[in-house]
Design an enzyme around this catalytic site. Structure first.
Site, PDB file in Angstrom:
ATOM      1  N   GLY A  10       0.726  -1.200  -0.156  1.00 12.84           N
ATOM      2  CA  GLY A  10      -0.036  -0.063   0.059  1.00 12.84           C
ATOM      3  C   GLY A  10       0.776   1.228   0.053  1.00 12.84           C
ATOM      4  N   LEU A  12       1.409   3.775   2.442  1.00  9.91           N
ATOM      5  CA  LEU A  12       2.320   3.903   3.416  1.00  9.91           C
ATOM      6  C   LEU A  12       3.151   2.490   3.493  1.00  9.91           C
ATOM      7  CD1 LEU A  12       3.555   5.347   5.837  1.00  9.91           C
ATOM      8  CD2 LEU A  12       1.459   4.346   7.021  1.00  9.91           C
ATOM      9  N   ASP A  36      -4.580 -13.520   4.798  1.00  3.84           N
ATOM     10  CA  ASP A  36      -6.051 -12.723   5.109  1.00  3.84           C
ATOM     11  C   ASP A  36      -6.014 -12.628   6.800  1.00  3.84           C
ATOM     12  OD1 ASP A  36      -8.352 -11.506   5.658  1.00  3.84           O
ATOM     13  OD2 ASP A  36      -9.693 -13.055   4.418  1.00  3.84           O
ATOM     14  N   ALA A  60      -5.222  -1.873   6.403  1.00  2.00           N
ATOM     15  CA  ALA A  60      -6.562  -1.209   6.868  1.00  2.00           C
ATOM     16  C   ALA A  60      -7.555  -1.225   5.949  1.00  2.00           C
ATOM     17  CB  ALA A  60      -6.197   0.329   7.465  1.00  2.00           C
ATOM     18  N   THR A  62      -9.986   1.342   4.309  1.00  2.00           N
ATOM     19  CA  THR A  62      -9.796   2.788   4.174  1.00  2.00           C
ATOM     20  C   THR A  62     -10.992   3.544   3.387  1.00  2.00           C
ATOM     21  OG1 THR A  62      -8.076   2.719   2.649  1.00  2.00           O
ATOM     22  CG2 THR A  62      -7.341   2.752   4.940  1.00  2.00           C
ATOM     23  N   THR A 101      -5.913   7.145  12.847  1.00  2.00           N
ATOM     24  CA  THR A 101      -6.333   8.154  11.832  1.00  2.00           C
ATOM     25  C   THR A 101      -6.816   9.323  12.734  1.00  2.00           C
ATOM     26  OG1 THR A 101      -8.112   8.900  10.299  1.00  2.00           O
ATOM     27  CG2 THR A 101      -8.557   7.060  11.739  1.00  2.00           C
ATOM     28  N   ASP A 102      -6.781  10.445  11.985  1.00  2.00           N
ATOM     29  CA  ASP A 102      -7.535  11.614  12.678  1.00  2.00           C
ATOM     30  C   ASP A 102      -8.981  11.575  12.598  1.00  2.00           C
ATOM     31  OD1 ASP A 102      -7.439  11.786   9.601  1.00  2.00           O
ATOM     32  OD2 ASP A 102      -8.434  13.653   9.642  1.00  2.00           O
ATOM     33  N   TYR A 125     -15.905   4.225   9.673  1.00  2.00           N
ATOM     34  CA  TYR A 125     -14.704   4.149   9.473  1.00  2.00           C
ATOM     35  C   TYR A 125     -13.825   4.627  10.910  1.00  2.00           C
ATOM     36  CZ  TYR A 125      -9.658   5.361   8.058  1.00  2.00           C
ATOM     37  OH  TYR A 125      -8.119   5.493   8.019  1.00  2.00           O
ATOM     38  N   LYS A 129     -11.748   2.210  13.460  1.00  2.00           N
ATOM     39  CA  LYS A 129     -10.082   2.575  13.725  1.00  2.00           C
ATOM     40  C   LYS A 129      -9.929   2.847  15.363  1.00  2.00           C
ATOM     41  CE  LYS A 129      -7.143   2.970  11.332  1.00  2.00           C
ATOM     42  NZ  LYS A 129      -6.324   1.808  11.004  1.00  2.00           N
TER      43      LYS A 129
END
Length: 286
Positions: A10, A12, A36, A60, A62, A101-102, A125, A129
């Site tokens: 991915g 990142l 998986d 993740a 996303t 995440t924010d 989402y 997270k």
């Protein structure tokens, strides 16, 4: 050190693989095709076979809007799979670095959010997270790193979209009332490896310095790329999406300074380096 990096193909994850290998670490780079993460027994077998000293968990779910229709899958990937990794780390005494995440915050207020503030996600989402954060926190050796507005070489992102639209149109409509901090994956990957080299448990906020709106970001992309396109600033209500977005996504880097980690440079500088990187890719492919 042997590091297992999930989501290694991915945006990142691929830069984390490069940064970790540059340090001479042994890296097990795994993606969805390797195993998986939602299959507990299979994941546990892979972990026991590889026996990493640390896990950098970049994988993740996303798809923010799609998560509203697929909450079970989003929870399975973002929370249940993280619990499997945390259980391994608890048994093996390994470190788990979980990328969050924010979106765990509701977007209220006008200042950057600190790690001591209570998360209140406003979409599925963000909720998944946050559940993943709690799973990661169940092992003693954990670092939870929240970031935002990520852009990098691999996969799609806002910068690439703006470059395409800016080349196609004279004017591009961009939301101006959502504020956040763009983050370059190369910078973040380097920091994550610094953190794994000298791990201190806790929650951290890591983004490139300074904040901006999506419209500000787009204008700077056009300026640095030399595109003549104009930005038409619009409100969130004029660009309806299935999942609600936080209005204030800025994250305070104070947690990094307290732990002795180096904060990331301004996003404008990061954008300049990223544009040079993809320009180099274009030249090499021509």
């Amino acid at each position: 050190m042997h590091v297992l990096i999930t989501g290694a193909r991915g945006q990142l994850g691929s830069d984390c693989v490069k940064a970790a290998r540059a340090r001479g670490w042994t890296v097990s780079a795994v993606g969805r095709d390797d195993f998986d993460l939602t299959e507990v027994e299979a994941s546990t077998c892979v972990l026991q076979r590889l026996q990493p000293h640390a896990i950098l968990h970049c994988a993740a779910y996303t798809a923010v809007d799609q998560a509203e229709d697929e909450p079970s899958l989003a929870y399975a990937v973002n929370a249940a799979a993280t619990q499997t990794l945390a259980d391994y780390c608890a048994r093996a005494g390994a470190w788990l670095c979980y990328i969050s995440t924010d979106y765990v915050f509701d977007g209220s207020g006008t200042r950057p959010r600190g790690t001591d503030e209570t998360p209140e996600p406003i979409n599925t989402y963000g909720k998944t997270k946050l559940a993943g954060e709690r799973a990661a926190g169940s092992c003693a050796k954990h670092m939870i790193v929240r970031t935002s507005w990520v852009f990098g070489r691999g996969g799609g992102n806002f910068v690439k979209t703006m470059l395409r639209l800016g080349a196609e149109r004279e004017e591009v409509r961009v939301v101006a009332d959502q504020i956040g901090s763009p983050t370059y994956t190369v910078d973040l990957a380097r920091l994550l490896c610094d953190m794994l080299a000298k791990p201190i448990p806790g929650i951290y906020h890591a983004t490139n310095a300074n904040g901006c709106s999506w419209a500000d970001f787009a204008e700077e992309i056009f300026r640095q790329a030399g595109l003549p396109a104009r930005v038409a600033r619009i409100a969130s209500k004029d660009y309806p999406q299935k999942a609600a977005r936080p209005k204030n996504s800025r994250l305070s880097p104070a947690s990094l300074a307290r732990a002795g980690y180096e904060s990331l440079p301004p996003w404008q500088d990061a954008l300049k380096r990223f544009l040079a990187e993809i320009k180099g890719d274009s030249k090499n492919n021509s």
